[in-house]
Design a protein around this motif. Sequence first.
Motif, short mmCIF file in Angstrom:
data_model
loop_
_atom_site.label_atom_id
_atom_site.label_comp_id
_atom_site.label_asym_id
_atom_site.label_seq_id
_atom_site.Cartn_x
_atom_site.Cartn_y
_atom_site.Cartn_z
N THR A 269 0.91 -1.17 -0.09
CA THR A 269 0.01 0.04 -0.14
C THR A 269 0.82 1.16 0.04
O THR A 269 2.01 1.16 0.19
N PRO A 270 0.32 2.39 -0.43
CA PRO A 270 1.21 3.78 -0.38
C PRO A 270 1.81 3.87 0.89
O PRO A 270 3.00 4.22 1.03
N GLU A 271 1.30 3.57 2.18
CA GLU A 271 1.61 3.89 3.37
C GLU A 271 2.93 3.02 3.90
O GLU A 271 3.85 3.49 4.38
N ARG A 272 3.17 1.86 2.86
CA ARG A 272 4.17 0.97 3.32
C ARG A 272 5.57 1.33 2.36
O ARG A 272 6.54 0.62 2.52
N GLU A 291 -0.32 12.07 -5.87
CA GLU A 291 -1.78 12.21 -5.79
C GLU A 291 -2.28 10.84 -6.19
O GLU A 291 -3.13 10.10 -5.80
N ASP A 292 -2.12 10.52 -7.61
CA ASP A 292 -2.59 9.53 -8.32
C ASP A 292 -2.34 8.11 -7.86
O ASP A 292 -3.02 7.18 -8.06
N TYR A 293 -1.04 8.19 -7.22
CA TYR A 293 -0.56 6.80 -6.55
C TYR A 293 -1.22 6.56 -5.23
O TYR A 293 -0.96 5.36 -4.80
N GLY A 294 -1.91 7.55 -4.92
CA GLY A 294 -2.38 7.34 -3.24
C GLY A 294 -1.49 7.64 -2.05
O GLY A 294 -2.06 7.52 -0.93
N PHE A 295 -0.49 8.62 -2.38
CA PHE A 295 0.24 8.90 -1.25
C PHE A 295 -0.34 10.11 -0.55
O PHE A 295 -0.40 10.25 0.66
N CYS A 296 -1.33 10.82 -1.16
CA CYS A 296 -2.06 11.57 -0.56
C CYS A 296 -3.49 11.74 -1.55
O CYS A 296 -3.42 11.35 -2.67
N VAL A 357 11.02 0.44 -3.41
CA VAL A 357 10.98 1.73 -3.86
C VAL A 357 10.02 1.63 -5.05
O VAL A 357 10.01 0.49 -5.77
N VAL A 358 9.35 2.63 -5.37
CA VAL A 358 8.29 2.79 -6.46
C VAL A 358 8.88 3.67 -7.47
O VAL A 358 9.21 4.86 -7.03
N ILE A 359 8.68 3.44 -8.73
CA ILE A 359 9.53 4.11 -9.76
C ILE A 359 8.29 4.32 -10.94
O ILE A 359 7.52 3.48 -11.33
N SER A 360 8.15 5.37 -11.35
CA SER A 360 7.20 5.92 -12.47
C SER A 360 8.14 6.45 -13.72
O SER A 360 9.13 6.97 -13.40
N ASN A 361 7.34 6.11 -14.85
CA ASN A 361 7.95 6.47 -16.02
C ASN A 361 6.56 7.13 -16.80
O ASN A 361 5.65 6.52 -16.35
N GLN A 362 6.72 8.12 -17.45
CA GLN A 362 5.59 8.81 -17.99
C GLN A 362 5.99 9.49 -19.70
O GLN A 362 7.13 9.64 -19.73
N GLY A 363 5.01 9.30 -20.47
CA GLY A 363 5.08 9.72 -21.87
C GLY A 363 4.44 10.75 -22.51
O GLY A 363 3.19 10.61 -21.61
#
Length: 376
Positions: A269-272, A291-296, A357-363
Amino acid sequence: MTLSGKCVIAGIGATAFGKHPGRSSVSLNVEAIRAALADAGVEKGQVDALFVKPPTSDFQMLYTVKVASALGIRTRMGGAWDQGGAANATLISIACMAIEAGQIDVAVVSFADTPRTGNAAVYARPRGDDSLYGWFGTLPGYAMIMQRHMGVHGTPREAFGEIAVAARRHGAANPKAQVRNPLSMADYMAADPLVAPLTRDDCTLISDGGGAVVVMSARRAAELGVAAPVPILGWGYGQTYEEVTYRADLTTTMATVSGATALGMAGLTPERVECVQLYDCFTIAALMTLEDYGFCRKGQAADFVKDGALQLDGALPFNTSGGLLSETGMPGMQLIHEGVRQMRGTSVNQVRGARNVVISNQGGVMQTHSTLVLGQ
């Protein structure tokens, strides 16, 4: 049957970032791949899949064939994947699925480009019919999204400043970062806009360079005696066809789907989550991904990031090598490399005790999104 943890990133390698006058993207790919193979302790003859993100500034047909030829390898699988800046993380997941299906054994994923000393015109291209009204380049789309987020949610510029300041602070401690001078909030707030409300400090670097990773099964890594394999715990994707001017909601992206899929696969979960490497081509992209990943919750990122929460000693360390705002503008691969270093415990800005670790990529202009979750 879950694929979480079945595959690992066995090696990483990169060129220097910044300017490479006279170098081709193929030669930079080869340099990065050789470094990644050496890091994994794998000979090039053991590679049976090569997946490459094509260069943004010089798109070429059969590009993977050219890179394989320059390396002097024959592979069972290969191909180029055009998903913009989301492609590198997606290709790693494709490699994992092909490995688990028994089609391949050892895969290399790489990307290189030369927009700094070659051709940066792609970033300034006209945007469809809207170019008739002055819509040129990448900045206007992100500026419109940032303006909308500020208007709908009352997001202050200081929230975006927290992202820029954290990235630059971490880049300043990274000897390989392209930009190593730190940024104060006062300097951020005083900067003049390029395309309002975006200032130079909100925007990615433009960089030459290359990066690569070696992917294999955890079982194969053990057989080969790979020194520091990093498990791939989850991945996910999200994509929209809509241009910015046709979207019903400018403040939410398909990162909601990508992030939830990857975290669910990883059993988190984002909290972890203990550390993030988020695609920060523009500060608004990183803020909306939080925001979209749910951290807030949506519209609450300003409270979430305040008071240095994203810095190394904060609640959620972010882009610990500097990201696209400070380390290099090379889209996406540098974030994956830093995620690997964090899990190996070798980052220059190491997060104490980080186990995931969470990693995002965007295009595009927030049109494509991919997510990776790495562990130990």
